[in-house]
Design an enzyme around this catalytic site. Structure first.
Site, PDB file in Angstrom:
ATOM      1  N   ILE A 358      25.834  42.039 106.304  1.00  0.00           N
ATOM      2  CA  ILE A 358      25.332  42.726 107.553  1.00  0.00           C
ATOM      3  C   ILE A 358      24.042  43.383 106.850  1.00  0.00           C
ATOM      4  CG2 ILE A 358      27.371  43.025 108.704  1.00  0.00           C
ATOM      5  CD1 ILE A 358      27.569  45.917 107.557  1.00  0.00           C
ATOM      6  N   ASP A 359      23.722  43.499 105.564  1.00  0.00           N
ATOM      7  CA  ASP A 359      22.576  44.000 105.044  1.00  0.00           C
ATOM      8  C   ASP A 359      21.437  43.300 104.763  1.00  0.00           C
ATOM      9  OD1 ASP A 359      20.559  45.655 103.791  1.00  0.00           O
ATOM     10  OD2 ASP A 359      21.962  46.040 101.935  1.00  0.00           O
TER      11      ASP A 359
END
Length: 449
Positions: A358-359
């Site tokens: 998700i980063d």
């Protein structure tokens, strides 16, 4: 086998039959999920039926697993493997649960791609013959943390199987950071003489000596933190290599030609990083008694690997899909594309779901500026996080981009580019979404396998 495990096995196999034979859908993760929901320890009942090789690491697991499977098939015939890349405990449970067993009752070899964090979960039930370690780079910080945390997850799992042989990339210093008792084999590159005393670039991960955390020096570097390393403060250095690439003959986007232990091989994918994957498969094969001649034959197969430099014809456009997920992998892909001699268009697709990580900050550590040194003519940005990629590529000097947040329009975008060749750099779920669109429009047979 207990009643619970028998029920879990029956329901897992039934769901697999329904998916494949009735609905004609791919995947082994759902049958494994159903089985483990019924009996979390169902693997304990089925694992002893296989001799297992676990392949793990940050980059290259899927291609290494595919190549290793082909190599071992040369000697052992049928090999069980999770070819769809479903590499967590549910997918691996499903793979073993639904495997076709030999009629003579012998144990088949299972070559399993395993997610780094799942080694410790699987070795509660499976004691493999070998662990194969490709590399560890910074990747999905939300899931794994920094590289030393990732390696700790792996060695915590290996510690449960002390008799298994570790077959590791000797060019990676991190694989010397443990005191495990397992027998070891190392592989790496010996393609050039020493270029002197050099250090890796300042933003390179994994260049600390495990003995005193001093900065490692190198006789030469292949890429990132891989190479012939040594410490200037003590006698720590790269280990002796059992098998090694001795020469890189030719690199193109379509194939790589190289020598291992003095014998010439070719694989039908480009990129220096994929030569490491072939070397890994070669080393595993030799460990299990496969001859160089048999390995040469295995490498001759040009069967494409799901999402790994697949080439698809889209109304005359030659489309190559390449998975990217971290800075090192992206940089190696850019180096591979740089070997393209014809003009090409680039489609860059970024998602940030759980399977992608998700980063998305990793895109700022990849050297997209280097694309200016290639024959790039047109840029398209898309995916759920298209804004992030759009800004990154603008900062890299590509201000005029087509933008497609909705990948349902991606196929039409491919058709409209000004070049015959198109390279698509996509994170995992973006790649799946695009392949599903290509499947719906009849350009490939299936979107998920």
């Amino acid at each position: 086998m207990t009643f619970r495990s028998s029920l879990a096995t029956f329901m897992g196999k039934t769901s697999y039959w329904a998916l494949h034979d009735v609905l004609h859908r791919g995947g082994t993760s759902l049958p494994g999920k159903i089985a483990t929901e019924i009996d979390p320890d169902v693997l304990k009942s089925i694992a002893d039926n296989f001799d297992v090789i676990m392949i793990t690491g940050t980059n290259g697991k899927t291609l290494t697993t595919a190549l290793t499977t082909r190599v071992l098939q040369e000697k052992f015939g049928n090999i069980i493997t999770n070819k769809s890349g479903s590499n967590m405990i549910q997918g691996i449970t499903g793979t073993l649960l639904t495997a076709k067993m030999p009629k003579d009752g012998s144990k088949p070899l299972a070559v399993l791609e395993v997610d780094e964090a799942n080694i410790v979960l699987l070795t509660k039930y499976i004691k493999p013959k070998a662990f194969v370690l490709t590399n560890i780079f910074r990747d999905q910080l939300d899931r794994y943390g920094e590289i030393y945390t990732t390696y700790q997850k792996i060695i915590d799992g290996i510690a449960a199987a002390p008799d298994a042989t570790i077959i590791a990339n000797g060019d990676s210093p991190i694989f010397r950071r443990d005191n495990l008792p397992n027998p070891r084999i190392f592989y790496g590159f010996k393609t050039q003489p020493s270029v002197g005393d050099i250090t890796a670039p300042a933003n390179t991960d994994g260049v600390l000596s495990p003995t005193d955390n001093s900065i490692l020096h190198y006789h030469y570097i292949t890429y990132a933190n891989l190479g012939d390393y040594y410490s200037t403060t003590d006698d720590f250095k790269r280990p002796e290599l059992t098998n090694c690439v001795t020469k890189v003959n030719e690199l193109t986007p379509k194939y790589s030609n190289f020598d291992i232990d003095g014998t010439t091989f070719q694989i039908e994918v480009g990129g220096l990083y994929n030569i490491y994957n072939a070397l890994t498969a070669y080393t595993v094969g030799r460990f299990f008694g496969v001859t160089p001649e048999q390995i040469h034959h295995a490498f001759e197969s040009n069967a494409q690997i799901f999402g790994r430099q697949e080439t698809i014809n889209v109304d005359g456009k030659e489309v190559t899909i390449v998975l990217i997920k971290n800075p090192v992998g992206a940089n190696q892909t850019i180096d591979m594309v740089a070997t393209e001699k014809d003009d090409y268009s680039l489609m860059a697709l970024l998602n940030a779901n759980y399977a992608d990580g998700i980063d998305t900050s990793w895109i700022w550590d990849a050297n997209f500026e280097k694309l200016h040194d290639t024959r790039i003519k047109h840029v398209i940005t898309g995916g759920e996080r298209y804004k992030d990629f759009n800004v990154r590529l603008k900062m890299a000097g590509f201000p005029d981009q087509e933008i497609y947040p909705d990948l349902s329009q991606g196929v039409e975008a491919i058709k409209s580019v000004p070049t015959k060749k198109v390279y698509i750099l996509a994170t995992y779920t973006a790649m799946l979404q695009l392949r599903a669109e290509l499947a719906d429009k009849g350009y490939i047979k299936g979107g998920m396998e």
